[in-house]
Scaffold this active site. Structure first.
Site, PDB file in Angstrom:
ATOM      1  N   VAL A  33       5.255  -0.583   2.874  1.00 12.73           N
ATOM      2  CA  VAL A  33       4.188  -0.882   3.823  1.00 12.73           C
ATOM      3  C   VAL A  33       3.134  -1.770   3.155  1.00 12.73           C
ATOM      4  O   VAL A  33       2.730  -1.513   2.011  1.00 12.73           O
ATOM      5  CB  VAL A  33       3.529   0.420   4.328  1.00 12.73           C
ATOM      6  CG1 VAL A  33       2.466   0.104   5.361  1.00 12.73           C
ATOM      7  CG2 VAL A  33       4.577   1.345   4.913  1.00 12.73           C
TER       8      VAL A  33
ATOM      9  N   ILE B 127       0.816  -1.233   0.000  1.00 17.23           N
ATOM     10  CA  ILE B 127       0.000   0.000   0.000  1.00 17.23           C
ATOM     11  C   ILE B 127       0.836   1.263   0.000  1.00 17.23           C
ATOM     12  O   ILE B 127       0.318   2.360  -0.172  1.00 17.23           O
ATOM     13  CB  ILE B 127      -0.990   0.040   1.200  1.00 17.23           C
ATOM     14  CG1 ILE B 127      -0.269  -0.223   2.508  1.00 17.23           C
ATOM     15  CG2 ILE B 127      -2.146  -0.900   0.985  1.00 17.23           C
ATOM     16  CD1 ILE B 127      -1.160  -0.060   3.723  1.00 17.23           C
ATOM     17  N   GLY B 128       2.128   1.141   0.179  1.00 17.70           N
ATOM     18  CA  GLY B 128       2.919   2.366   0.144  1.00 17.70           C
ATOM     19  C   GLY B 128       4.402   2.059   0.191  1.00 17.70           C
ATOM     20  O   GLY B 128       4.820   0.958   0.557  1.00 17.70           O
ATOM     21  N   SER B 129       5.158   3.080  -0.178  1.00 13.56           N
ATOM     22  CA  SER B 129       6.600   2.912  -0.201  1.00 13.56           C
ATOM     23  C   SER B 129       7.198   4.250   0.162  1.00 13.56           C
ATOM     24  O   SER B 129       6.838   5.270  -0.423  1.00 13.56           O
ATOM     25  CB  SER B 129       7.004   2.496  -1.618  1.00 13.56           C
ATOM     26  OG  SER B 129       8.391   2.438  -1.700  1.00 13.56           O
ATOM     27  N   GLY B 130       8.025   4.273   1.149  1.00 12.76           N
ATOM     28  CA  GLY B 130       8.526   5.573   1.591  1.00 12.76           C
ATOM     29  C   GLY B 130       9.993   5.529   1.922  1.00 12.76           C
ATOM     30  O   GLY B 130      10.703   4.594   1.550  1.00 12.76           O
TER      31      GLY B 130
ATOM     32  N   ASP C 248      10.427  14.499  11.500  1.00 11.01           N
ATOM     33  CA  ASP C 248       9.920  14.362  10.130  1.00 11.01           C
ATOM     34  C   ASP C 248       8.409  14.543  10.122  1.00 11.01           C
ATOM     35  O   ASP C 248       7.677  13.730   9.568  1.00 11.01           O
ATOM     36  CB  ASP C 248      10.336  13.002   9.554  1.00 11.01           C
ATOM     37  CG  ASP C 248      10.278  12.992   8.030  1.00 11.01           C
ATOM     38  OD1 ASP C 248      10.113  14.068   7.427  1.00 11.01           O
ATOM     39  OD2 ASP C 248      10.390  11.903   7.432  1.00 11.01           O
TER      40      ASP C 248
ATOM     41  N   SER D  47      11.664   4.922   4.547  1.00 12.78           N
ATOM     42  CA  SER D  47      12.287   3.888   5.363  1.00 12.78           C
ATOM     43  C   SER D  47      11.896   2.469   4.959  1.00 12.78           C
ATOM     44  O   SER D  47      12.523   1.521   5.402  1.00 12.78           O
ATOM     45  CB  SER D  47      11.943   4.117   6.836  1.00 12.78           C
ATOM     46  OG  SER D  47      10.561   4.249   7.003  1.00 12.78           O
ATOM     47  N   GLY D  48      10.888   2.313   4.132  1.00  4.86           N
ATOM     48  CA  GLY D  48      10.560   0.953   3.721  1.00  4.86           C
ATOM     49  C   GLY D  48       9.239   0.866   2.994  1.00  4.86           C
ATOM     50  O   GLY D  48       8.651   1.883   2.629  1.00  4.86           O
TER      51      GLY D  48
END
Ligand SMILES: *[C@@H]1O[C@H](CO)[C@@H](O)[C@H](O)[C@H]1NC(C)=O
Ligand SMILES: *[C@@H]1O[C@H](CO)[C@@H](O)[C@H](O)[C@H]1NC(C)=O
Length: 988
Positions: free
Chosen positions: A703, A695-698, A816, A700-701
């Protein structure tokens, strides 16, 4: 006779002696009495922490005249003045000093005196000539003057906290020459009777939140020389009688809410030297009435609503400074302005002026600055603009000025700041121009200029910004370009430069932005690019670069924007690039090959990778899979089979001898910590970390959403892979340590963590409504967030952060804060998340303003002090939170391109808010008008849900959170109080 005469003489001598003695005794008497008064006040009323009054001792020779701050009349040793300015004393108003009957002047300015002043105490001082109490902390109403102060000529109460009305008893100061009540909190009217004080030469009332217009009888002060009424919240019009102030030298009515015309009578101020009218709502045309103002040197009517032409009579004066920017003026700039021998600065930007610049501009005066940007000017540049070699600021952007840059501009050695972008200039830029040694900013973009960088460009060693995109510049970059050691921003895009980038460019270690897209550069990307450690943006796209992508790009610590697309780059994508926290990444349309590194192999990056036929990825369709089985021949298969067989045998032997027992139990070596009662195990979670659940990518990693057998849905974050082991280790520990030990309704709940040899997973409550960032950036969802939801999100997120700052020991700085890290559950209750950068701050570290080693935060949300100090404190979170609030109100991203150049959301909002606020006296915004809201508010919000006083409250909080100086920002605890506060005037 002689004897008699002698006796007479003796008698006379005695007589004289007697008189002298009595005089002496009297003087000693009064000296003693004055000393006693002074000592009594010192000992009973004043605190003297700096011990400046230590020499006030009765036994001192010739006391009290020898004491610090005490001044006597030489003739009779009586005290006439007390001057304790800046002594650091505190206490109440020491009226008892006035018991010294010979006292004439009392200066207690710049101390820490406070309290209110009553009429009884001030009436003791009616014999004074001057009283200066400025820059203290006096409060309450201004004192009444119960008796006539027949001698008082100077009264300075400025820079205190006096409030309320100016009392009518001020008419009891008939001799007053100087009156300053500036910078207080006076909030009544400016009374008519002040203008009965006909001896006034100076009247300063600036910086008070008056509710007032200018009295009609303002013109009655025929001796008035300085009238300073700026930042006074004045409404109404400028009275016609103002023209009667025939002695006036300085007229300052700036930064008020004055409306209507500037009265024609202003032409009667025949001695005036300075007129400041900027920042009002004055409208109409400027009357052609200025011809008699021969002493006028400064005229500033900028930031009003003036229309019509610039009158010849004004332009023809011998002004040093003429400022009419930010109005609606039209017509030509009068030629006469060029004949003025005094003109130093001319600022006419943001009007509708047309025609060409006066031909002889710059020939007759020491012109230092000309700014006529954003008008409709055309025609050529004046040939002799820099005739006197004093010009530093040349700002003409956003017009239709054409022709070439005259050769003489290449000899304008004084230039520092040149912005002539967005015109129709053509031809070759004079060689000499590039070598002007004082240049700091050169902006020539979007013209039709030609030529190339000559070697003497290395003279411009202080140049910080070189912005020349969108012209026809060509040639190679000479090695001398490496002399631009101060350059931070270089944009040479959209030109016709070619050739290699000189390898010495790696020395330009201050570069923050480097754009050379859409040229014909070739060769390899220079080695040493990793030395550009401050680089945030790198755009080399649409060139002919070849060779491989230098792996060192991956070590640039603050790079957020990387575009290498449309070149001929080959080789693999360096795995190091996955270290970067990129907002923008593009390597499409090159000749890259090999396996897409883990981290880029997601749909999110697909468009950044296409156009490289030889890139492959096991899970990212439509890229081809990386299997090489086609090319593997049978011989190889044979060899591999044999090898595999040998390996199996070996392993069996090893396991038999129990030498690799832990290898066999690898799964068991996972370190698992669960923080809540949970109904699942690691196997179930790990099995679900599949692309279909992503569902996501940011930063730090990645998700994943994990639907568990129990029916519960959780979010699992898998930190980036092994090649970044050190960093992901840090992130993992930071997050586990931080979240593992805290509980708060507005902080995301960490349920479980699991660390294996090459995998680290964190499991949280799943937040159905995703992140605030996703919501705000989505057209449809933005509309779903109505005002009550946004307000609740603001409050909840503030409470979460306040908990981190104030209730955790040691305090936790998130580092952040941004909408993407504020998640929302099904009821839109906000939860602060992503503690990968968070850091617990010990109290001693806070005091020493410790440096954070790792770069923190996200572009657009980072507090300004971080850029130059690298210091992160709770106040940096407060700043970031302020930006989030502004996003909630406006729905705009912090660096939305619509804000225009070098503007961010903070500056954009501040400008709109201040322009329309009705009270500009301090940081807080007063009552806002509706047009301001129309400009600011997110148009997607359902307007019927909007509570305007809540919006105003949040806006005030946001602006104080984003104050430039950390000390000026409120604490998060205070922010929560301010948001919760129900009183309408919650801005303080
Ligand atoms: C101020 O002067 C005007 C006219 O000179 C007079 O009528 C008025 O009473 C005076 N105001 C006060 C408060 O003395
Ligand atoms: C300038 O002063 C002269 C002489 O006092 C007067 O006649 C004239 O009207 C004044 N001009 C303006 C524009 O006020």
């Amino acid at each position: 006779m002689s004897c008699r005469g002698g006796r007479d003489h003796i008698q006379i001598l005695f007589f004289i002696l007697a008189i002298l003695l009595t005089g002496l005794i009297q003087t000693a008497d009064s000296s003693n009495r004055d000393a006693a008064i002074l000592l009594r006040v010192k000992n009973s009323q004043l605190h003297d922490p700096l011990r400046k009054l230590d020499d006030w001792v009765a036994s001192a020779p010739s006391a009290p005249c020898s004491w610090m701050g005490v001044y006597c009349d030489k003739k009779n040793d009586s005290v006439v003045s007390i001057g304790l300015s800046d002594f650091g004393v505190s206490g109440d108003f020491p009226a008892d000093f006035c018991r010294i009957s010979t006292l004439r002047n009392m200066d207690l300015s710049s101390n820490n005196l406070g309290g209110s002043i009553d009429s009884d105490s001030i009436s003791l001082c009616s014999h004074l000539l001057s009283l200066n109490l400025s820059s203290n902390y006096f409060v309450g109403r201004l004192p009444e003057f119960p008796v006539e102060f027949l001698k008082l000529t100077v009264l300075d109460f400025s820079y205190n906290n006096f409030s309320g009305e100016i009392p009518a008893s001020f008419v009891n100061l008939p001799k007053l020459d100087f009156l300053s009540l500036g910078s207080n909190l006076l909030n009544g009217s400016i009374p008519d009777f002040l203008f009965n004080l006909t001896e006034l030469t100076q009247l300063v009332l600036s910086g008070n939140p008056f509710i007032s217009s200018l009295p009609e009888n303002i013109g009655s002060l025929r001796k008035l020389e300085n009238l300073v009424l700026s930042y006074c919240n004045l409404a109404g019009t400028i009275p016609v009688s103002i023209g009667n102030l025939v002695s006036l030298k300085i007229l300052d009515l700036s930064a008020n809410y004055l409306q209507g015309n500037i009265p024609e009578s202003i032409g009667g101020l025949k001695n005036v030297e300075v007129i400041e009218l900027f920042g009002n709502q004055l409208s109409g045309e400027l009357a052609d009435t200025f011809s008699n103002l021969t002493s006028l040197r400064y005229f500033d009517a900028s930031a009003n609503n003036l229309t019509g032409k610039i009158p010849e009579s004004l332009a023809g004066l011998q002004l040093e400074s003429l400022q009419l920017m930010d109005n609606f003026l039209e017509g030509e700039i009068p030629e006469v302005v060029a004949l003025n021998p005094n003109l130093i600065e001319l600022r006419l930007f943001n009007n509708k002026l047309s025609g060409s610049l006066p031909e002889f501009m710059g020939m007759n005066s020491d012109l230092v600055e000309i700014d006529v940007s954003t008008n409709n000017l055309e025609g050529p540049l004046p040939r002799n603009l820099c005739y006197k070699k004093k010009l530093t600021h040349l700002v003409l952007f956003g017009n239709r000025i054409s022709g070439t840059i005259p050769e003489s501009y290449g000899e304008c050695s004084s230039l520092t700041y040149v912005r002539i972008q967005g015109n129709e200039l053509s031809g070759v830029v004079p060689d000499g121009f590039w070598g002007i040694s004082g240049l700091e900013l050169v902006e020539l973009a979007d013209n039709k200029l030609q030529g190339f960088f000559p070697p003497l460009i290395s003279n411009a060693a202080g140049l910080g910004q070189l912005l020349i995109s969108g012209n026809n510049f060509s040639g190679k970059f000479p090695v001398e370009i490496c002399g631009l050691q101060e350059v931070k921003k270089m944009d040479c895009s959209k030109n016709q430069f070619f050739g290699d980038l000189p390898s010495c460019m790696s020395q330009l270690s201050k570069l923050q932005e480097f754009h050379i897209q859409e040229n014909q550069f070739s060769g390899e990307i220079p080695k040493g690019i990793g030395d550009w450690t401050e680089l945030t943006q790198l755009d080399l796209s649409d060139n002919r670069f070849s060779g491989s992508i230098p792996a060192e790009i991956g070590s640039l610590p603050v790079l957020t924007h990387l575009d290498l697309s449309h070149n001929s780059l080959s080789g693999e994508i360096p795995i190091s690039l996955t270290n970067l926290k990129l907002n923008e990444f593009n390597v499409s349309y090159n000749r890259l090959q090999g396996k897409v590194p883990l981290g880029f192999d997601t749909k999110f990056f697909l468009s950044s990778l296409i156009g490289n036929p030889n890139l492959c990825s096991p899970d990212l369709s439509p890229l081809p899979p990386c299997s090489r089985s086609k090319h593997v021949n049978f011989v190889l298969v044979g060899i591999l089979s044999v090898l595999a067989l040998i390996l199996v045998v070996l392993l069996w032997l090893l396991i038999k001898t129990k030498k690799l027992i832990s290898f066999g139990k690898r799964k068991k070596s996972w370190k698992i910590t669960s923080f809540q009662r949970i109904g699942f195990n690691e196997e179930e979670v790990l099995a679900a970390l599949k692309d279909e659940n992503l569902i996501g990518s940011g930063g730090s990693g990645r998700v994943y959403r994990v639907k568990l057998k129990s029916g519960q849905t959780v979010a699992a974050k898998r930190l980036w892979g092994t090649h970044r082991i050190a960093e992901s280790e840090g992130v993992f520990h930071s997050e586990v340590e931080t979240l593992g030990r805290i509980r708060h309704a507005n902080i995301v709940r960490l349920l479980f963590s699991c660390m294996g040899e090459d995998i680290k997973v964190l499991v949280y409550d799943y937040m159905k409504n995703g992140s605030l960032g996703d919501m705000l950036n989505d057209e449809k969802h933005g509309a779903y967030l109505d005002w009550p939801k946004r307000f609740a999100i603001a409050l909840g997120a503030a409470q979460g952060l306040a908990y981190l700052h104030h209730d955790c020991v040691p305090a936790i700085v998130h580092r952040d804060v941004k909408p993407n890290n504020i998640l929302m559950d099904e009821e839109f209750k906000p939860k602060v998340a992503d503690f990968g950068l968070a850091k617990a701050v010990r109290q001693d570290e806070l005091q020493s303003d410790q440096l954070m080693s790792r770069v923190a935060g996200s572009y657009g949300y980072i507090a300004p002090e971080y850029a130059y100090t690298m210091k992160v404190t709770e106040k940096s979170d407060v700043y970031s939170f302020g930006v989030v609030l502004l996003e909630l109100i406006t729905g705009k991203r912090p660096n939305d391109p619509s804000f225009g150049e070098s503007k961010n959301i903070v500056r954009w909002v501040t400008e709109i808010a201040f322009k329309s606020s009705k009270q500009g006296s301090d940081n807080a915004i007063g009552t806002m008008d509706k047009t301001c809201f129309d400009q600011l508010l997110d148009p997607r919000m359902n307007s019927s849900t909007i509570e305007y006083d809540e919006v105003e409250k949040i806006l005030n909080v946001a602006l104080s959170c984003t104050a430039e100086l950390p000390v000026s920002r409120p604490s998060m605890r205070r922010v929560v109080e301010l948001i919760k506060d129900h009183s309408p005037a919650s801005s303080k």
